[in-house]
Design a protein around this motif. Structure first.
Motif, PDB file in Angstrom:
ATOM      1  N   LEU A   1      38.306  -5.540  -6.508  1.00  0.00           N
ATOM      2  CA  LEU A   1      36.897  -5.378  -6.174  1.00  0.00           C
ATOM      3  C   LEU A   1      36.463  -3.924  -6.296  1.00  0.00           C
ATOM      4  O   LEU A   1      35.362  -3.616  -6.778  1.00  0.00           O
ATOM      5  N   THR A   2      37.339  -3.014  -5.852  1.00  0.00           N
ATOM      6  CA  THR A   2      37.008  -1.589  -5.963  1.00  0.00           C
ATOM      7  C   THR A   2      36.855  -1.167  -7.415  1.00  0.00           C
ATOM      8  O   THR A   2      35.948  -0.413  -7.778  1.00  0.00           O
ATOM      9  N   SER A   3      37.741  -1.675  -8.265  1.00  0.00           N
ATOM     10  CA  SER A   3      37.655  -1.346  -9.686  1.00  0.00           C
ATOM     11  C   SER A   3      36.361  -1.874 -10.297  1.00  0.00           C
ATOM     12  O   SER A   3      35.674  -1.169 -11.049  1.00  0.00           O
ATOM     13  N   MET A   4      36.020  -3.141  -9.952  1.00  0.00           N
ATOM     14  CA  MET A   4      34.780  -3.708 -10.469  1.00  0.00           C
ATOM     15  C   MET A   4      33.560  -2.948  -9.956  1.00  0.00           C
ATOM     16  O   MET A   4      32.639  -2.629 -10.726  1.00  0.00           O
ATOM     17  N   ALA A   5      33.523  -2.645  -8.656  1.00  0.00           N
ATOM     18  CA  ALA A   5      32.390  -1.916  -8.079  1.00  0.00           C
ATOM     19  C   ALA A   5      32.260  -0.527  -8.684  1.00  0.00           C
ATOM     20  O   ALA A   5      31.159  -0.038  -8.920  1.00  0.00           O
ATOM     21  N   THR A   6      33.400   0.106  -8.948  1.00  0.00           N
ATOM     22  CA  THR A   6      33.367   1.437  -9.566  1.00  0.00           C
ATOM     23  C   THR A   6      32.781   1.382 -10.969  1.00  0.00           C
ATOM     24  O   THR A   6      31.966   2.233 -11.351  1.00  0.00           O
ATOM     25  N   ASP A   7      33.157   0.370 -11.740  1.00  0.00           N
ATOM     26  CA  ASP A   7      32.600   0.224 -13.092  1.00  0.00           C
ATOM     27  C   ASP A   7      31.093  -0.030 -13.038  1.00  0.00           C
ATOM     28  O   ASP A   7      30.326   0.562 -13.817  1.00  0.00           O
ATOM     29  N   ILE A   8      30.655  -0.901 -12.113  1.00  0.00           N
ATOM     30  CA  ILE A   8      29.221  -1.180 -11.980  1.00  0.00           C
ATOM     31  C   ILE A   8      28.478   0.069 -11.521  1.00  0.00           C
ATOM     32  O   ILE A   8      27.376   0.375 -11.993  1.00  0.00           O
ATOM     33  N   GLN A   9      29.097   0.800 -10.602  1.00  0.00           N
ATOM     34  CA  GLN A   9      28.477   2.035 -10.110  1.00  0.00           C
ATOM     35  C   GLN A   9      28.271   3.041 -11.240  1.00  0.00           C
ATOM     36  O   GLN A   9      27.227   3.697 -11.338  1.00  0.00           O
ATOM     37  N   LYS A  10      29.265   3.147 -12.128  1.00  0.00           N
ATOM     38  CA  LYS A  10      29.142   4.066 -13.264  1.00  0.00           C
ATOM     39  C   LYS A  10      28.004   3.645 -14.190  1.00  0.00           C
ATOM     40  O   LYS A  10      27.275   4.493 -14.703  1.00  0.00           O
ATOM     41  N   GLN A  11      27.855   2.321 -14.393  1.00  0.00           N
ATOM     42  CA  GLN A  11      26.764   1.847 -15.241  1.00  0.00           C
ATOM     43  C   GLN A  11      25.403   2.157 -14.618  1.00  0.00           C
ATOM     44  O   GLN A  11      24.475   2.594 -15.307  1.00  0.00           O
ATOM     45  N   TYR A  12      25.274   1.919 -13.302  1.00  0.00           N
ATOM     46  CA  TYR A  12      24.026   2.257 -12.627  1.00  0.00           C
ATOM     47  C   TYR A  12      23.726   3.748 -12.737  1.00  0.00           C
ATOM     48  O   TYR A  12      22.599   4.153 -13.045  1.00  0.00           O
ATOM     49  N   HIS A  13      24.722   4.572 -12.453  1.00  0.00           N
ATOM     50  CA  HIS A  13      24.510   6.025 -12.489  1.00  0.00           C
ATOM     51  C   HIS A  13      24.152   6.489 -13.892  1.00  0.00           C
ATOM     52  O   HIS A  13      23.361   7.437 -14.058  1.00  0.00           O
ATOM     53  N   ARG A  14      24.731   5.829 -14.904  1.00  0.00           N
ATOM     54  CA  ARG A  14      24.432   6.216 -16.277  1.00  0.00           C
ATOM     55  C   ARG A  14      22.953   5.999 -16.602  1.00  0.00           C
ATOM     56  O   ARG A  14      22.343   6.749 -17.360  1.00  0.00           O
ATOM     57  N   VAL A  15      22.367   4.921 -16.003  1.00  0.00           N
ATOM     58  CA  VAL A  15      20.953   4.624 -16.247  1.00  0.00           C
ATOM     59  C   VAL A  15      20.040   5.434 -15.329  1.00  0.00           C
ATOM     60  O   VAL A  15      18.987   5.934 -15.749  1.00  0.00           O
ATOM     61  N   ILE A  16      20.433   5.601 -14.069  1.00  0.00           N
ATOM     62  CA  ILE A  16      19.574   6.243 -13.067  1.00  0.00           C
ATOM     63  C   ILE A  16      19.583   7.756 -13.184  1.00  0.00           C
ATOM     64  O   ILE A  16      18.570   8.417 -12.907  1.00  0.00           O
ATOM     65  N   HIS A  17      20.681   8.326 -13.608  1.00  0.00           N
ATOM     66  CA  HIS A  17      20.825   9.787 -13.584  1.00  0.00           C
ATOM     67  C   HIS A  17      19.697  10.527 -14.309  1.00  0.00           C
ATOM     68  O   HIS A  17      19.172  11.523 -13.771  1.00  0.00           O
ATOM     69  N   PRO A  18      19.277  10.097 -15.508  1.00  0.00           N
ATOM     70  CA  PRO A  18      18.182  10.842 -16.153  1.00  0.00           C
ATOM     71  C   PRO A  18      16.898  10.877 -15.326  1.00  0.00           C
ATOM     72  O   PRO A  18      16.184  11.875 -15.337  1.00  0.00           O
ATOM     73  N   TYR A  19      16.619   9.779 -14.597  1.00  0.00           N
ATOM     74  CA  TYR A  19      15.407   9.744 -13.780  1.00  0.00           C
ATOM     75  C   TYR A  19      15.561  10.590 -12.525  1.00  0.00           C
ATOM     76  O   TYR A  19      14.662  11.362 -12.172  1.00  0.00           O
ATOM     77  N   THR A  20      16.682  10.445 -11.828  1.00  0.00           N
ATOM     78  CA  THR A  20      16.882  11.229 -10.606  1.00  0.00           C
ATOM     79  C   THR A  20      16.967  12.720 -10.912  1.00  0.00           C
ATOM     80  O   THR A  20      16.530  13.555 -10.106  1.00  0.00           O
ATOM     81  N   ALA A  21      17.514  13.056 -12.071  1.00  0.00           N
ATOM     82  CA  ALA A  21      17.583  14.472 -12.436  1.00  0.00           C
ATOM     83  C   ALA A  21      16.183  15.056 -12.611  1.00  0.00           C
ATOM     84  O   ALA A  21      15.902  16.191 -12.202  1.00  0.00           O
ATOM     85  N   ARG A  22      15.288  14.251 -13.204  1.00  0.00           N
ATOM     86  CA  ARG A  22      13.924  14.732 -13.375  1.00  0.00           C
ATOM     87  C   ARG A  22      13.176  14.801 -12.051  1.00  0.00           C
ATOM     88  O   ARG A  22      12.435  15.750 -11.788  1.00  0.00           O
ATOM     89  N   LEU A  23      13.375  13.759 -11.197  1.00  0.00           N
ATOM     90  CA  LEU A  23      12.698  13.765  -9.907  1.00  0.00           C
ATOM     91  C   LEU A  23      13.137  14.928  -9.034  1.00  0.00           C
ATOM     92  O   LEU A  23      12.340  15.475  -8.268  1.00  0.00           O
ATOM     93  N   SER A  24      14.392  15.306  -9.125  1.00  0.00           N
ATOM     94  CA  SER A  24      14.893  16.413  -8.316  1.00  0.00           C
ATOM     95  C   SER A  24      14.245  17.737  -8.700  1.00  0.00           C
ATOM     96  O   SER A  24      14.210  18.674  -7.912  1.00  0.00           O
ATOM     97  N   LYS A  25      13.704  17.788  -9.915  1.00  0.00           N
ATOM     98  CA  LYS A  25      13.056  19.018 -10.362  1.00  0.00           C
ATOM     99  C   LYS A  25      11.554  19.020 -10.083  1.00  0.00           C
ATOM    100  O   LYS A  25      10.872  19.994 -10.418  1.00  0.00           O
ATOM    101  N   GLY A  26      11.029  17.928  -9.466  1.00  0.00           N
ATOM    102  CA  GLY A  26       9.614  17.883  -9.145  1.00  0.00           C
ATOM    103  C   GLY A  26       8.746  17.819 -10.393  1.00  0.00           C
ATOM    104  O   GLY A  26       9.020  17.081 -11.335  1.00  0.00           O
ATOM    105  N   PHE A  27       7.684  18.607 -10.427  1.00  0.00           N
ATOM    106  CA  PHE A  27       6.748  18.613 -11.542  1.00  0.00           C
ATOM    107  C   PHE A  27       7.247  19.436 -12.722  1.00  0.00           C
ATOM    108  O   PHE A  27       6.635  19.405 -13.793  1.00  0.00           O
TER     109      PHE A  27
END
Length: 548
Positions: free
Chosen positions: A55-81
């Motif tokens: 389960l940990t291995s599966m959750a880790t793989d899913i987590q990496k996929q989520y982070h791969r998609v979310i990271h570009p957006y969160t990186a921009r939001l962290s910089k504000g305008f």
């Protein structure tokens, strides 16, 4: 399953580990019951570890996929305008300024002081400096006119609040009317500032509605309209006229302006005379209480004399009790062939005043159905979209039943049997300030006569009561009998007192009227007591759509 926190098992493990107790040949005894229990527990522990590792291995793989998609957006939001392009910031700032209404110029000044980048964007965008408020400081008004340029439309707000310490509307008009009239995009006349209190305690002519001897004083709004008419100016870019009165005013002022681009007319407690300048109006919004005899006739005349109007919104609300029994018993017929969308909101007399006049029971509204007569005097032969909203302040169930009866009567009025083209109907019945600890009785039912809306394909309902459908057949315009079977989409939105049983009864009545087979989609949206499983079982998954 044996658990590691079993005290007996833990005691046996400690004893074997410390004393080294084995069998006769120095090896563990396989038939020892203690050892058997330990072996079973070890096997179960290995299984748990294997499952958790997987389960940990599966959750880790899913987590990496989520982070791969979310990271570009969160990186921009962290910089504000900072990463946003200037064009997007400019659009956001424009919306923020327009939402402030008459304080738009103040908002533009504040935003221009956020940072150097914001200041650069604000100064370069001339569309931010378009809010001309008559009570602003003089230097700000002159700055705005210069900064906006010569070809940018202006949104003008004329404040007619009496006794303002700043600029009067007359001074504003004398200075800016002739100079900027050709740039006016919208004109709003009303009271935007708080009226100063009269510390002397004496009656002031500016704050009173009467000069004396019972003679009505002309409103400042009418004075503004007269002033513009005398100035003989033209408004080649004016698209919207918004007149706001605090109390009901009936005008006799003839508006003689020239505004060929006027598209929207909005009036609150004010009924304008229909001059030629309104011939281009396509959207009309009127908020009025119709508390004086003759005002309903004036409103119907206004509707009939607007040749291009297609969207009409009418808000009827009474802040005080009105005895409609003294009004005319009949109203002239007004035909509005250009109207395709009509939105009606009715806010009835507040509950305390209804109790004061012993309403309902011997109810003036029931004895003389004034609104019913008014709606029946209107003719909308090409009406396609109808929205009706009735709101009432009460906690009494008999009053709720009264408004339900009125609802059915209004819907049955059919606007003079002119609903042959109606394709969508939105119907709202709301009880305001209802005691949250008490639920509306299940016996209170809103009845929808489907035979009165034979061609309606979309029906949207919001009510605090139960719902039933009636009407199997209706009469067509040519006199023949046709089935009322054109309903294709049904939406229940915010029906907070309907449970699964009530929904089933509504569907049963729809089936009884032989309309159910033609309904292709039923939506249940934001209804507190209707859960997904129960609702889908009643409606069927092929037609069901759910939103919570």
């Amino acid at each position: 399953m044996l658990f590691l926190d079993d005290r007996t098992l833990q005691s046996d493990l400690q004893r074997l580990a410390s004393n080294g107790e084995y069998g006769r040949d120095g090896q563990p005894d396989p038939i020892d019951p203690t050892m058997a229990r330990i072996i079973t527990a070890a096997y179960e522990t290995d299984t748990i570890v294997a499952i958790l590792t997987h389960l940990t291995s599966m959750a880790t793989d899913i987590q990496k996929q989520y982070h791969r998609v979310i990271h570009p957006y969160t990186a921009r939001l962290s910089k504000g305008f900072a990463p946003l392009p200037d064009e997007l910031i400019k659009a956001i700032v424009r919306i923020a300024v327009r939402m402030e209404g008459h304080n738009g110029m103040r908002q533009a000044k504040w935003l221009s002081q956020v940072s150097r980048r914001f200041r650069k964007i604000a100064l370069e965008d001339r569309n931010l400096w378009t809010t001309l408020y008559s009570n602003s400081q003089w230097k700000d008004l002159e700055m705005l006119v210069l900064r906006g340029g010569a070809d940018v439309g202006l949104h003008v707000y004329v404040d007619v609040t009496s006794g303002l310490p700043g600029n009067s509307w007359r001074k504003f008009m004398r200075t800016f009317l002739q100079k900027t009239a050709r740039r006016w995009r919208t004109l709003t006349i009303g009271r935007f500032a708080e009226r100063p209190s009269n510390r002397s305690g004496m009656r002031s002519r500016d704050s009173d509605d009467e000069y004396g001897y019972g003679r009505k004083a002309p409103s400042d709004t009418e004075e503004v309209l007269k002033y513009i008419g005398v100035a003989k100016v033209e408004f080649p870019c004016l698209e919207e006229l918004d007149i706001r009165e605090d109390e009901t005013q009936t005008t006799g002022v003839a508006i003689t302006w020239t505004a060929p681009q006027l598209r929207s007319l909005i009036c609150s407690n004010y009924l304008p005379s229909p001059p030629a300048m309104f011939s281009s109006v396509t959207a009309l919004t009127i908020a009025h209480d119709l508390s004086r005899d003759g005002e309903a006739e004036q409103l119907s005349t206004l509707l009939a004399e607007l040749p291009a109007v297609s969207n009409v919104e009418l808000v009827i609300g009474n802040k005080r009790f009105v005895d409609f029994s003294t009004f005319k018993t009949s109203l002239p017929i007004s035909t509005c062939p250009s109207v395709t969308s009509f939105r009606l909101q009715i806010h009835l007399v507040p509950g305390k005043q209804r109790d004061k006049y012993n309403l309902p029971g011997e109810d003036t509204w029931a004895q003389v159905p004034f609104i019913d007569r008014f709606l029946n005097s209107l003719r909308f032969p090409n009406l396609q979209h109808l929205s009706m909203s009735l709101q009432l302040q009460t906690r009494r169930e008999n009053t709720v039943q009264w408004i339900l009866d009125l609802s059915t009567k209004l819907l049955s009025a059919q606007f003079g049997d002119c609903l042959d083209c109606l394709s969508s109907l939105t119907y709202v019945v709301q009880i305001l300030n209802q005691d949250q600890s008490r639920r509306i009785a299940p016996s209170l039912i809103l009845t929808i006569p489907l035979d009165g809306i034979p061609l309606t394909s979309t029906l949207v309902l919001t009510t605090c009561t139960q719902i039933r459908f009636t009407g199997e057949r209706c009469v067509a315009s040519d006199g023949s009998t046709v089935p009322a079977r054109w309903l294709q989409e049904l939406r229940f939105i915010g029906c907070d007192n309907i449970e699964a049983g009530g929904l089933q009864a509504a569907v049963r009545s729809l089936k009884h009227s032989k309309n159910w087979d033609y309904v292709g989609r039923v939506s249940v949206e934001f209804c507190k007591l209707l859960q997904y499983n129960a609702s889908s079982e009643v409606i069927g998954k092929d037609k069901f759509h759910y939103l919570a």
